[in-house]
Design an enzyme around this catalytic site. Structure first.
Site, PDB file in Angstrom:
ATOM      1  N   GLU A 262       0.808  -1.224   0.000  1.00  0.00           N
ATOM      2  CA  GLU A 262       0.000   0.000   0.000  1.00  0.00           C
ATOM      3  C   GLU A 262       0.840   1.272   0.000  1.00  0.00           C
ATOM      4  O   GLU A 262       1.667   1.493   0.896  1.00  0.00           O
ATOM      5  CB  GLU A 262      -0.939   0.024   1.219  1.00  0.00           C
ATOM      6  CG  GLU A 262      -1.847   1.245   1.238  1.00  0.00           C
ATOM      7  CD  GLU A 262      -2.947   1.168   2.290  1.00  0.00           C
ATOM      8  OE1 GLU A 262      -3.715   2.128   2.411  1.00  0.00           O
ATOM      9  OE2 GLU A 262      -3.041   0.127   2.981  1.00  0.00           O
ATOM     10  N   LYS A 278      -8.795  -0.685   0.872  1.00  0.00           N
ATOM     11  CA  LYS A 278      -9.876  -1.105   1.769  1.00  0.00           C
ATOM     12  C   LYS A 278     -10.721  -2.117   1.016  1.00  0.00           C
ATOM     13  O   LYS A 278     -11.381  -1.790   0.033  1.00  0.00           O
ATOM     14  CB  LYS A 278     -10.744   0.096   2.188  1.00  0.00           C
ATOM     15  CG  LYS A 278     -10.264   0.754   3.461  1.00  0.00           C
ATOM     16  CD  LYS A 278     -10.454  -0.157   4.653  1.00  0.00           C
ATOM     17  CE  LYS A 278      -9.618   0.319   5.837  1.00  0.00           C
ATOM     18  NZ  LYS A 278      -8.759  -0.724   6.350  1.00  0.00           N
TER      19      LYS A 278
END
Length: 461
Positions: A262, A278
């Site tokens: 990420e 997410k």
């Protein structure tokens, strides 16, 4: 002046890191190549000109083997140190050097708990880690490995002397030493039982329905005893989990092994980018089941709602330092696939206001909203209440700010800390109103099982 010296291209640039790893405060920012299809550059450096160490309420500057306690807060100290170095190292005129991701500058890590210097937080969870909250220094040189062009270079800033550059070249010509074998002494165990996990998520659900928050990122920590060299463990793990925001930090207080997919914040030519993750599904064992899981994630209203909450939070965070009206969401709900999971990823961009620096952006956005919840401060208070131990490096950030003005950083998920013959690994997920506790519990294992099981395979029978 800046200098660029050609080196032999190494597809597996870990060998270069092994050759300079004995120097103080070595750093390896790893794109995961060649196994990962994402990423491009590896950045390797060590022996900073100066380094900032922050623990609780004290930030210390270490330079020329002398320690100077500072009264300023960590991010203010970092801005001052970077500004001082930039007087000697302005943006390079050489376009080839300016185009590199890093040509000298700041390299460091920022633990989740560094957020306590920005926001007032209760102190409820146990602080059982000795890793500093921040370690960030000014590095005068770096080895840059470009896997797309298959080129390696040693780039030296004006802070790097000719003698230092020559010594580094000599080190890089010496065969890499072999790291001691790493192994676990026992399997990983969690700091919460399954019953504790259920109770915590029930409490979060109560807070959500009471209107306290919309989403809380709750995590558990896995710990095992170990022996051997953490660098050996990192090399072993990257074979099983190559990711574009991986990193290895060797510090006096332990080793950080990050296998993160990420991105947190990037600044290039004034353009700000952040890419929150997410939404997660495991990979299927066959092409048909794998595609079905990927489609399930893409169509999940719950995961899309969870992702959108964090997109809105991060839009607000970066808007504090971006030009009015410049913040956009060019990609919403993209799917990125890694060796063990599919992720739902969005992209937010903006234009950094000229009154602010990339370090201001980092400070105003820290810690990353994708690993706190929304609203951020209330979510962090609930995390402090319900997680039994402080997070340390987990859910913090690793990154750099180059003298050419480029910043890039990760969110330190899928990250391990090796310290005092113990190794820790964390996993969590965003809890919202329609979360199913059993599914969330399993998701934490889906995210890190490839790391835990890979290391548990080293246990000798």
């Amino acid at each position: 002046m800046y200098r660029q010296l050609s080196l032999p291209y190494l597809e597996y640039s870990q060998d270069y890191f092994s050759r300079i790893r004995h120097l103080p405060y070595p750093v390896f920012l790893d794109s995961g190549k060649p196994a990962s299809r994402y990423g491009r550059y590896d950045i390797i450096s060590a022996a900073p000109q100066a380094i900032l160490i922050s623990r609780a309420d004290q930030t210390t500057l270490i330079r020329d083997n002398e320690q100077q306690p500072l009264e300023s807060l960590p991010f203010n100290a970092l801005k001052a140190l970077y500004a001082e170095a930039s007087l000697t190292c302005p943006q390079p005129d050489d376009q080839a050097i300016a185009a590199l991701p890093f040509c000298g500058g700041m390299l460091g890590y920022f633990s989740y708990d560094l957020g306590r210097t920005i926001e007032q937080m209760p102190e409820l969870s146990e602080n059982d880690m000795t890793l500093p909250d921040m370690q960030a220094g000014i590095y005068s040189w770096a080895i840059i490995v470009d896997h797309e062009q298959q080129q390696s270079t040693l780039v030296c800033s004006p802070l790097c002397s000719e003698a230092d550059a020559s010594n580094i070249q000599k080190l890089l010509s010496v065969p890499a030493s072999t790291a001691d074998q790493f192994r676990l002494s026992q399997p990983f165990t969690s700091n919460v039982t399954e019953q504790d996990y259920h109770q915590a998520l029930t409490k979060i659900d109560d807070y959500i329905h009471a209107g306290d928050c919309y989403q809380v990122n709750f995590a558990q920590r896995f710990t095992a005893t170990c022996e051997g060299d953490a660098w050996s463990a990192y090399q072993y793990l990257r074979e099983h989990a190559p990711t574009p925001y991986s990193a290895f930090f060797d510090t006096p207080d332990g080793a950080i092994l990050s296998l993160s997919p990420e991105q947190f914040l990037e600044v290039q030519d004034g353009k700000v980018t952040t890419k929150p993750i997410k939404g997660t599904r495991p990979r299927g064992s066959e092409a048909e089941s794998d595609q079905a899981l990927k489609d399930e994630l893409a169509d999940s209203e719950k995961d899309r709602a969870e992702n959108l909450m964090i997109v809105d939070l991060l839009r607000n965070d970066i808007s504090k330092v971006c030009d009015h009206g410049s913040v956009r969401v060019p990609k919403l709900f993209d799917i990125e696939s890694y060796r063990n999971v599919h992720h739902l990823v969005s992209t937010i961009t903006g234009k950094l206001n000229n009154q602010f620096s990339p370090i201001d952006l980092l400070e105003q956005s820290f810690p990353g909203g994708s690993i706190t919840g929304a609203p951020k401060i209330r979510a962090m208070e609930i995390i402090e209440e319900l997680e039994p131990n402080r997070r340390s490096i987990y859910c913090g950030s690793i990154g750099y700010l180059s003298f050419n003005g480029r910043l890039d950083s990760s969110i330190t998920i899928r990250t391990l800390l090796c310290q005092d013959n113990r190794i820790h690994c964390w996993a969590g997920g965003g809890i919202v109103a329609d979360s199913e506790i059993a599914d969330e519990y399993q998701e934490t294992y889906n995210k890190v099982n490839n790391l835990l099981r890979s290391l548990e395979a080293t246990i000798q029978s």
